[in-house]
Design a protein around this motif. Structure first.
Motif, mmCIF file in Angstrom:
data_model
loop_
_atom_site.group_PDB
_atom_site.id
_atom_site.type_symbol
_atom_site.label_atom_id
_atom_site.label_comp_id
_atom_site.label_asym_id
_atom_site.label_seq_id
_atom_site.Cartn_x
_atom_site.Cartn_y
_atom_site.Cartn_z
ATOM 1 N N GLU A 125 0.901 -1.232 -0.008
ATOM 2 C CA GLU A 125 -0.068 -0.003 0.112
ATOM 3 C C GLU A 125 0.957 1.100 0.178
ATOM 4 O OE1 GLU A 125 -0.446 -2.500 2.068
ATOM 5 O OE2 GLU A 125 -2.397 -3.419 1.408
ATOM 6 N N GLY A 140 2.228 -5.787 -4.527
ATOM 7 C CA GLY A 140 0.936 -5.628 -4.458
ATOM 8 C C GLY A 140 0.189 -6.818 -5.039
ATOM 9 N N THR A 141 -1.264 -7.204 -4.751
ATOM 10 C CA THR A 141 -1.863 -8.171 -5.501
ATOM 11 C C THR A 141 -2.450 -7.729 -6.473
ATOM 12 O OG1 THR A 141 -4.178 -7.282 -4.589
ATOM 13 C CG2 THR A 141 -2.728 -8.671 -3.210
ATOM 14 N N GLU A 191 -5.079 -7.284 -7.620
ATOM 15 C CA GLU A 191 -6.719 -6.317 -7.524
ATOM 16 C C GLU A 191 -6.053 -4.881 -7.193
ATOM 17 O OE1 GLU A 191 -9.157 -7.279 -4.235
ATOM 18 O OE2 GLU A 191 -10.721 -7.703 -5.835
ATOM 19 N N GLN A 192 -4.965 -4.956 -6.344
ATOM 20 C CA GLN A 192 -4.337 -3.685 -6.050
ATOM 21 C C GLN A 192 -3.641 -3.016 -7.286
ATOM 22 O OE1 GLN A 192 -1.984 -5.076 -2.527
ATOM 23 N NE2 GLN A 192 -2.962 -3.494 -1.399
ATOM 24 N N GLU A 250 -6.314 -1.619 -9.516
ATOM 25 C CA GLU A 250 -6.972 -0.325 -9.100
ATOM 26 C C GLU A 250 -5.989 0.659 -9.278
ATOM 27 O OE1 GLU A 250 -9.683 0.195 -7.462
ATOM 28 O OE2 GLU A 250 -9.379 2.013 -6.468
#
Lengths: 188, 188
Positions: B90, B147-148, B150-151, B154
């Motif tokens: 993050e 990060g994943t 999904e991240q 995004e």
DNA sequence: TCCTTGTGTGGTTGACCACTCACATAGAAG
DNA sequence: CTTCTATGTGAGTGGTCAACCACACAAGGA
């Protein structure tokens, strides 16, 4: 080249709608500057001169096409909201996303939005049309879904990601990076 | 202005870089089809004919500009990752987002990406450049942030939303819908 | 029948486009 | 000084574009 069959005249209003509809396909490939009025005329099956009788300029023709597309998108979202009426914000947004995915399974609609965005940078009339289009869309999505600002923002961000994927044909490339970008994005 | 370095390094190479740098500003307004080679030449301060000595065609010039922009974006993300090195995914993504926001506070960089996307639809050479650019960017962001999927997705979705906001000048309009779209999006 | 109105086109125009080529000039090497 | 090479340009070329205009034809009313 005389035509022996009785010529069928249509009203100018009908013609205008035909041109609007078919011009979507013409502008979808190369956008505002890359598409000629002759191509638009050919797509509509009329002479190039007649395009200029129906629309006063290329700019106004293009903005009319853009507005037409936004109306279609909005209509799709409305019927989706009606179908999922009363559900949770998440459910309504999910339904709208699905409806949008179906709507643009024919890519032309989405490509017009992309090209409109590009033309909006330097053409004030197009910018105004795009602004109004998204203004209405955002307000409608917010109102109909009842979602938070964050959810609505996320909804549009995913839409934009969709444009990116389609414009570079990422769905035709099988690689880790395309799978990451397209994860969970429906397409029909 | 003598160069004591190996003299085989010609000044044409320098010129090419100048043109590449200044052409960003030229193409940013009206994109691939809407920008003339004369405008590019004027921006670089050379004759239009010389543009064609430095680049074999408008298409190759534009793709070179696009690639140049992707390199700059990647460099910005790299230095951001170096700065936030070792933090949580993050935190790294946050730092990268901030670096990107700074990079494109001059809008031209981002507008090139938008116009490249538009041109990618119908120009295979541009599409290839855009694909490679995003392929590298996605892999780099994934690897450097940890990060994943999904991240990472995004992250790019928000980037695209950024393009939309800037292209229609939504940041100059104060209305509920613009606040919704731009919520939490930095710009310098 | 003629007249008017609306639909539709062929042909053109002047501006501008990507791209080319003959030529100019400057600096280095012999 | 001469020659060679690389940088750089003015003056085009053929083609295409948005926009225009004179005109043809269809339909309906008197």
């Amino acid at each position: 080249m005389k035509n022996e069959r009785p010529r069928r005249l249509s009203t100018a209003e009908e013609r205008r709608e035909t041109v609007l509809r078919t011009a979507i396909g013409a502008f979808a490939a190369r956008g505002y500057w890359g598409t000629t009025t002759t191509e638009v005329a050919k797509a509509a099956g009329i002479s190039q001169a007649y395009v200029y009788r129906l629309f006063p300029s290329k700019e106004l023709l293009f903005t009319a096409v853009v507005e037409h597309c936004f109306v279609q998108v909005r209509a799709a979202l409305e019927s989706a909201a009606a179908g999922a009426g009363g559900g949770s914000p998440e459910a309504v947004l999910e339904g709208m996303g699905d409806a949008y995915a179906r709507l643009i399974s024919d890519n032309d609609l989405m490509l017009i939005q992309l090209h409109a965005q590009a033309a909006a940078v330097s053409e004030p009339a197009v910018r105004e049309a795009v602004r109004q289009g998204y203004a209405r869309l955002v307000e409608y999505v917010r109102g109909a879904s009842g979602g938070t600002d964050e959810q609505v923002q996320e909804f549009f961000a995913r839409g934009m990601l969709c444009h990116l994927i389609v414009s570079m044909g990422a769905d035709e490339v099988d690689a880790p990076w395309t799978r990451t970008l397209a994860a969970g994005i429906r397409h029909y």
